[in-house]
Design a protein around this motif. Structure first.
Motif, PDB file in Angstrom:
ATOM      1  N   LYS A   8       0.935  -1.259   0.067  1.00 43.20           N
ATOM      2  CA  LYS A   8       0.167   0.041   0.023  1.00 43.20           C
ATOM      3  C   LYS A   8       0.894   1.288   0.008  1.00 43.20           C
ATOM      4  CE  LYS A   8      -1.884   1.671   3.733  1.00 43.20           C
ATOM      5  NZ  LYS A   8      -2.655   1.981   4.785  1.00 43.20           N
ATOM      6  N   LYS A  12       0.870   3.920  -3.011  1.00 44.01           N
ATOM      7  CA  LYS A  12       0.649   5.285  -2.465  1.00 44.01           C
ATOM      8  C   LYS A  12       1.712   6.303  -3.101  1.00 44.01           C
ATOM      9  CE  LYS A  12       0.356   7.763   1.722  1.00 44.01           C
ATOM     10  NZ  LYS A  12       0.299   7.840   3.241  1.00 44.01           N
ATOM     11  N   ILE A  44      -6.139  -3.135  -1.907  1.00 40.44           N
ATOM     12  CA  ILE A  44      -5.020  -2.029  -1.455  1.00 40.44           C
ATOM     13  C   ILE A  44      -5.708  -0.691  -1.737  1.00 40.44           C
ATOM     14  CG2 ILE A  44      -2.715  -0.954  -2.138  1.00 40.44           C
ATOM     15  CD1 ILE A  44      -1.667  -3.880  -2.506  1.00 40.44           C
ATOM     16  N   LEU A  47      -8.162   0.615   0.386  1.00 39.14           N
ATOM     17  CA  LEU A  47      -7.681   1.154   1.583  1.00 39.14           C
ATOM     18  C   LEU A  47      -7.332   2.510   1.434  1.00 39.14           C
ATOM     19  CD1 LEU A  47      -5.418  -2.007   2.689  1.00 39.14           C
ATOM     20  CD2 LEU A  47      -7.801  -1.060   3.934  1.00 39.14           C
ATOM     21  N   LEU A  48      -6.659   2.980   0.215  1.00 38.68           N
ATOM     22  CA  LEU A  48      -6.076   4.049  -0.362  1.00 38.68           C
ATOM     23  C   LEU A  48      -7.277   5.128  -0.148  1.00 38.68           C
ATOM     24  CD1 LEU A  48      -3.133   3.067  -2.405  1.00 38.68           C
ATOM     25  CD2 LEU A  48      -2.968   4.197  -0.035  1.00 38.68           C
TER      26      LEU A  48
END
Length: 93
Positions: A8, A12, A44, A47-48
């Motif tokens: 992640k 990012k 992922i 989540l971001l």
């Protein structure tokens, strides 16, 4: 789970760097560069998104927050085109 967190952070940074360079990051790019299965990648990215780190541009591209200047300009141009089309439509009614 630490593998997801590590990936992640890598993703990012990747998205942020691409956004700063004036381009969106494609999901295909992630799949190839980081050998991610589609399901893992979506997990992922979810989540971001939840962390307000990235934004979907469309189904296949993401950019980072804060929104880069090039994307804000693109949004303004799209809004201007939309308003122009609405004005023309109202004149024809």
């Amino acid at each position: 789970m630490s593998s997801i967190i590590m990936k992640k952070e890598i993703i990012k940074n990747h998205v942020y760097n691409n956004s700063e360079l004036g381009k969106a990051t494609t999901l295909h790019e992630f799949s190839i560069e980081y050998s991610l299965e589609r399901e893992e990648l979506y997990r992922i990215l979810d989540l971001l998104v939840d962390e307000a780190t990235i934004q979907w541009m469309n189904e296949e591209q993401v950019i980072s927050y804060p929104l880069p200047a090039w994307y804000k300009k693109q949004l303004q141009q799209m809004k201007a085109c939309h308003l122009s089309a609405l004005a023309k439509r109202q004149l024809n009614e």
